[in-house]
Design a protein around this motif. Structure first.
Motif, mmCIF file in Angstrom:
data_model
loop_
_atom_site.group_PDB
_atom_site.id
_atom_site.type_symbol
_atom_site.label_atom_id
_atom_site.label_comp_id
_atom_site.label_asym_id
_atom_site.label_seq_id
_atom_site.Cartn_x
_atom_site.Cartn_y
_atom_site.Cartn_z
ATOM 1 N N MET A 1 -10.823 -2.443 34.429
ATOM 2 C CA MET A 1 -11.527 -2.979 33.273
ATOM 3 C C MET A 1 -12.869 -2.313 33.016
ATOM 4 O O MET A 1 -13.283 -2.187 31.860
ATOM 5 N N ALA A 2 -13.573 -1.899 34.053
ATOM 6 C CA ALA A 2 -14.907 -1.313 33.876
ATOM 7 C C ALA A 2 -14.795 0.092 33.283
ATOM 8 O O ALA A 2 -14.032 0.926 33.771
ATOM 9 N N LEU A 3 -15.572 0.352 32.226
ATOM 10 C CA LEU A 3 -15.583 1.677 31.611
ATOM 11 C C LEU A 3 -16.392 2.651 32.456
ATOM 12 O O LEU A 3 -17.311 2.258 33.181
ATOM 13 N N LEU B 1 -5.568 -6.044 29.800
ATOM 14 C CA LEU B 1 -5.135 -5.786 28.423
ATOM 15 C C LEU B 1 -5.769 -6.778 27.457
ATOM 16 O O LEU B 1 -6.249 -6.404 26.373
ATOM 17 N N ARG B 2 -5.797 -8.035 27.839
ATOM 18 C CA ARG B 2 -6.397 -9.062 26.989
ATOM 19 C C ARG B 2 -7.888 -8.783 26.791
ATOM 20 O O ARG B 2 -8.427 -8.994 25.702
ATOM 21 N N HIS B 3 -8.535 -8.312 27.842
ATOM 22 C CA HIS B 3 -9.959 -7.990 27.774
ATOM 23 C C HIS B 3 -10.235 -6.952 26.688
ATOM 24 O O HIS B 3 -11.151 -7.109 25.861
ATOM 25 N N PHE B 4 -9.428 -5.888 26.653
ATOM 26 C CA PHE B 4 -9.681 -4.823 25.678
ATOM 27 C C PHE B 4 -9.304 -5.239 24.257
ATOM 28 O O PHE B 4 -9.892 -4.743 23.290
ATOM 29 N N VAL B 5 -8.350 -6.146 24.115
ATOM 30 C CA VAL B 5 -8.023 -6.660 22.782
ATOM 31 C C VAL B 5 -9.081 -7.653 22.328
ATOM 32 O O VAL B 5 -9.599 -7.576 21.211
ATOM 33 N N ARG B 6 -9.415 -8.581 23.212
ATOM 34 C CA ARG B 6 -10.345 -9.661 22.872
ATOM 35 C C ARG B 6 -11.766 -9.144 22.661
ATOM 36 O O ARG B 6 -12.459 -9.535 21.709
ATOM 37 N N PRO C 1 -15.593 -13.141 21.218
ATOM 38 C CA PRO C 1 -14.424 -12.302 20.962
ATOM 39 C C PRO C 1 -14.474 -11.641 19.593
ATOM 40 O O PRO C 1 -15.032 -12.178 18.631
ATOM 41 N N VAL C 2 -13.883 -10.441 19.520
ATOM 42 C CA VAL C 2 -13.738 -9.762 18.234
ATOM 43 C C VAL C 2 -12.820 -10.604 17.351
ATOM 44 O O VAL C 2 -11.859 -11.208 17.819
ATOM 45 N N GLN D 1 -8.424 -17.855 27.183
ATOM 46 C CA GLN D 1 -8.516 -16.414 27.001
ATOM 47 C C GLN D 1 -9.247 -15.713 28.138
ATOM 48 O O GLN D 1 -9.281 -14.498 28.173
ATOM 49 N N ARG D 2 -9.842 -16.423 29.041
ATOM 50 C CA ARG D 2 -10.672 -15.789 30.057
ATOM 51 C C ARG D 2 -10.006 -15.801 31.428
ATOM 52 O O ARG D 2 -9.296 -16.738 31.781
#
Length: 682
Positions: free
Chosen positions: A226-228, A317-322, A138-139, A9-10
């Motif tokens: 990715m950075a907010l 995308l995976r970052h924001f889901v995970r 992870p969530v 996942q990373r």
């Protein structure tokens, strides 16, 4: 791109914290040397500069022992410097890690960021520093709450709460403010299935804005993906994660509006901030003569057909889901994501990867199906399960209520889910996102107040923004004290809202349109981080807001309104009533001549009820300015009762006033009485 599994996942790039240190990794095929610059805790002083080691296939990496979470860093790259050939290597440019998930301060445009190599300007003092973070747990994986057919509520995060009296001042304008009870209650009243957050990743102002005293208020000018943005989410990913959790607890999903089509590095005169400095030729598309392709109108175009770019986007995308648990994504200028060597391809590798990835396969995917490049208009051409913003819906609904001739057939098609656009390859359901107004263009209230755009505040002599808005002013441009004009505008606003909520499939409402937000005719307010775009909660039209909430309640109570299946005119399985009937005001079916009548501005849509009750809903639309008697066909054992009207609920019989939408619901007769007629109502 490398194959991915549920366990894997990373990402393999970025500043990856582990026991004993941090592995820094970046990709560049063309650079000869890459370094990581380590900074002090304030991010102001470069402590050391360490060279990354080539590991093959463009990967450069180095493990630095002794560093831990919170370390501030940036990258530098060296190689040929030949802008005419698309090569921009310059070790004096500090580069943001494309995989950074946190930065220590916002980006600020400075002309020195675009200095040419050899001019002696080290940009480290001008740049935010990436902050290395330990990998969060992870969530817990959960299916998206949002379902096609729900209401999407589009939210400009900063403008939404900057003037909200119930939100504490320190929270206003942030992601955290969306979790405030007053905000959550408002979203629940509107029946929002999901909020769609306009970009929250870190962005930079376009270079022409600072001299005008303006700043980008929308965020559609990212640097990395990715950075907010610290201005919108000062608490970083934890803030987003917590807000998603609160909204989810309230039954509301979160969709992120992401920009993968270009970056704020702009054209060849723009700043070098990240991707340009790593490998401009690989990360951006170029024309045959070596110039930056500009299918976005912003100066550059991300090369989404490059495997490393695809990997980076999927990792984001995976970052924001995970790590945040979001329901899904809306993609700005989405044809860019499907361009292969410049040509849009529905089976493009990136579009496939999004749909097939183990973490993304069940997420909501929404395309803005146009860009400004060749063949850039791709409405209806994205592969399922992509939903698509439907500008034909917006334009046809506006034309009908503006009073254009011959629009009844187009209106019916849009109300029914736009089968002319989406009923392809045996698809049985609509993928339309129906909207009348969005962040870009006239607000819903301004659509009935301004016939022309008024973008003077943008500093471009009113040249920017669309010239044709399909809007009208009811006889007076802008603000008026005339009560008759004000009443006509309010009536039109009601009618537009009612039409939206009466439309089959997914609908989208932009924050504030439910209570009359205005931008004073500005149809391109991207640079107005001020009262022009900040929602006026204290001055909102609360009666209009209550009406929108009643529409939302009706939509929830009548599943036929949110159903995404295309209508056939035949009874669905288990029912005796057709799924739809299209009638004139006399109750007669619309024939070919009636459909084609250019002067027809009236329509009745009767939606068949669910198989278990057989009840029907009638949507009575009088687009004419004259009142008219409407007759609804009755059935033995049922009577028509008012459900909702664009003013207050009214009794039938009686004439339907001009510019009005009425909802009538069929109810079972339980006793004899004057209202329980089997021969219909007027």
């Amino acid at each position: 791109m490398p194959s991915r599994t549920a366990a894997d996942q990373r990402p393999r790039f970025g500043g990856l914290v582990s026991d004993g240190g941090i592995r820094f990794a970046a990709w560049s095929q063309a650079a000869r040397r890459l370094w990581v610059s380590i900074f002090d805790e304030q991010g102001s002083r470069e402590i050391e500069r360490l060279e990354l080691q080539p590991e093959g296939e463009g990967v450069h990496a180095l493990f630095v022992a002794g560093l831990g979470p919170g370390a501030r860093y940036g990258f530098r790259a060296d190689g040929d410097y030949a802008p005419e050939r698309g090569l921009w290597f310059d070790p004096d440019k500090l580069l943001t890690d494309p995989y950074a998930i946190e930065i220590d301060r916002p980006y600020a445009h400075d002309w020195r960021l675009a200095h040419r190599r050899g001019e002696g300007v080290d940009t480290a003092p001008l740049m935010p520093k990436a902050i290395a973070g330990a990998l969060p747990k992870p969530v817990q994986a959960s299916p998206p709450l949002f379902r096609a057919g729900d209401l999407i509520y589009e939210v400009p995060v900063r403008a939404f709460t900057m003037r909200h009296p119930d939100v504490p001042e320190k929270l206003r304008g942030t992601v955290a403010a969306l979790a405030h009870p007053a905000v959550v209650e408002h979203l629940k009243k509107l029946g929002a299935g999901a909020v769609e957050l306009m970009p929250v990743t870190a962005s930079i102002d376009e270079r022409h804005l600072p001299p005008l005293g303006l700043r980008n208020a929308w965020g559609y000018n990212p640097v990395t993906f990715m950075a907010l943005d610290p201005r919108l989410a000062p608490g970083g990913m934890v803030e987003l994660r917590n807000t998603v959790a609160v909204l989810r607890e309230a039954g509301i999903g979160v969709i992120l509006d992401l920009v993968f089509n270009h970056t704020g590095e702009s054209d060849r005169l723009g700043p070098t901030l990240s991707l340009r400095g790593f490998d401009n030729q690989a990360y951006y598309r170029h024309t045959s003569d070596g110039r930056l392709a500009n299918d976005t109108g912003t100066g550059n175009t991300i090369a989404c057909d490059h495997p490393v770019v695809q990997e980076m986007i999927v990792d984001a995308l995976r970052h924001f889901v995970r790590d945040a648990g979001v329901d899904g994504f809306r993609f700005d200028l989405a044809p860019i994501l499907g361009r292969v060597e410049g040509t849009f391809d529905t089976e493009a590798p990136l579009l496939k990867a999004m749909r097939q990835d183990v973490l993304l396969a069940d997420r909501v995917l929404i395309a803005e199906p146009w860009d400004v490049g060749p063949d850039g208009y791709q409405l209806g051409n994205f592969p399922p399960p992509f939903l698509e913003w439907n500008d034909k819906y917006r334009d046809d609904v506006r034309r009908f209520w503006r009073g254009d001739a011959g629009m009844v057939g187009a209106l019916a098609t849009r109300l029914a889910g736009s089968s002319d656009v989406f009923a392809k390859a045996s698809q049985l359901t609509s993928r339309s996102v129906n909207f009348i107004a969005a962040h870009d263009g006239m607000t819903l209230a301004d659509t009935v107040r301004y016939e022309r755009k008024h973008n003077e505040a943008n500093g471009e002599q009113n040249r920017d923004g669309h010239n044709e808005n399909l809007s009208w002013n009811n006889g007076v441009e802008g603000v008026t004290d005339d009560p008759a004009v004000s009443a006509a505008r309010l009536n039109d606003h009601h009618a537009l809202l009612a039409t939206l909520f009466a439309s089959r499939g997914t609908i989208m409402l932009t924050a504030g349109d439910e209570f009359g937000r205005t931008q004073h005719g500005n149809n391109n307010a991207y640079a107005q981080d001020n009262e022009i775009t900040w929602l006026d909660w204290a001055g909102r039209d609360q009666a209009l807001e209550r009406y929108a909430a009643r529409l939302a309640a009706l939509r929830r109570a009548v599943p036929a309104l949110s159903d995404t299946r295309f209508l056939t005119g035949q009874p669905p399985a288990g029912s005796v009533t057709p799924d739809v009937a299209w009638l004139t005001e006399t109750g007669a079916p619309l024939d070919a001549q009636s459909w084609q009548d250019p002067q027809r501005h009236r329509l009745v849509m009767i939606l068949g009820g669910a198989a278990d009750d057989g009840r029907r809903l009638a949507v009575v639309i009088n687009g004419d300015r004259r009142a008219c008697m409407f007759t609804l066909p009755g059935r033995e054992g049922f009577f028509w009762a008012p459900a909702l009207e664009t003013g207050e609920a009214v009794d039938i019989p009686g004439p339907v006033s001009g510019r009005t939408v009425i909802f009538m619901i069929e109810r079972a007769a339980v006793q004899a009485g004057s209202r329980e007629k089997s021969n219909g109502g007027k």
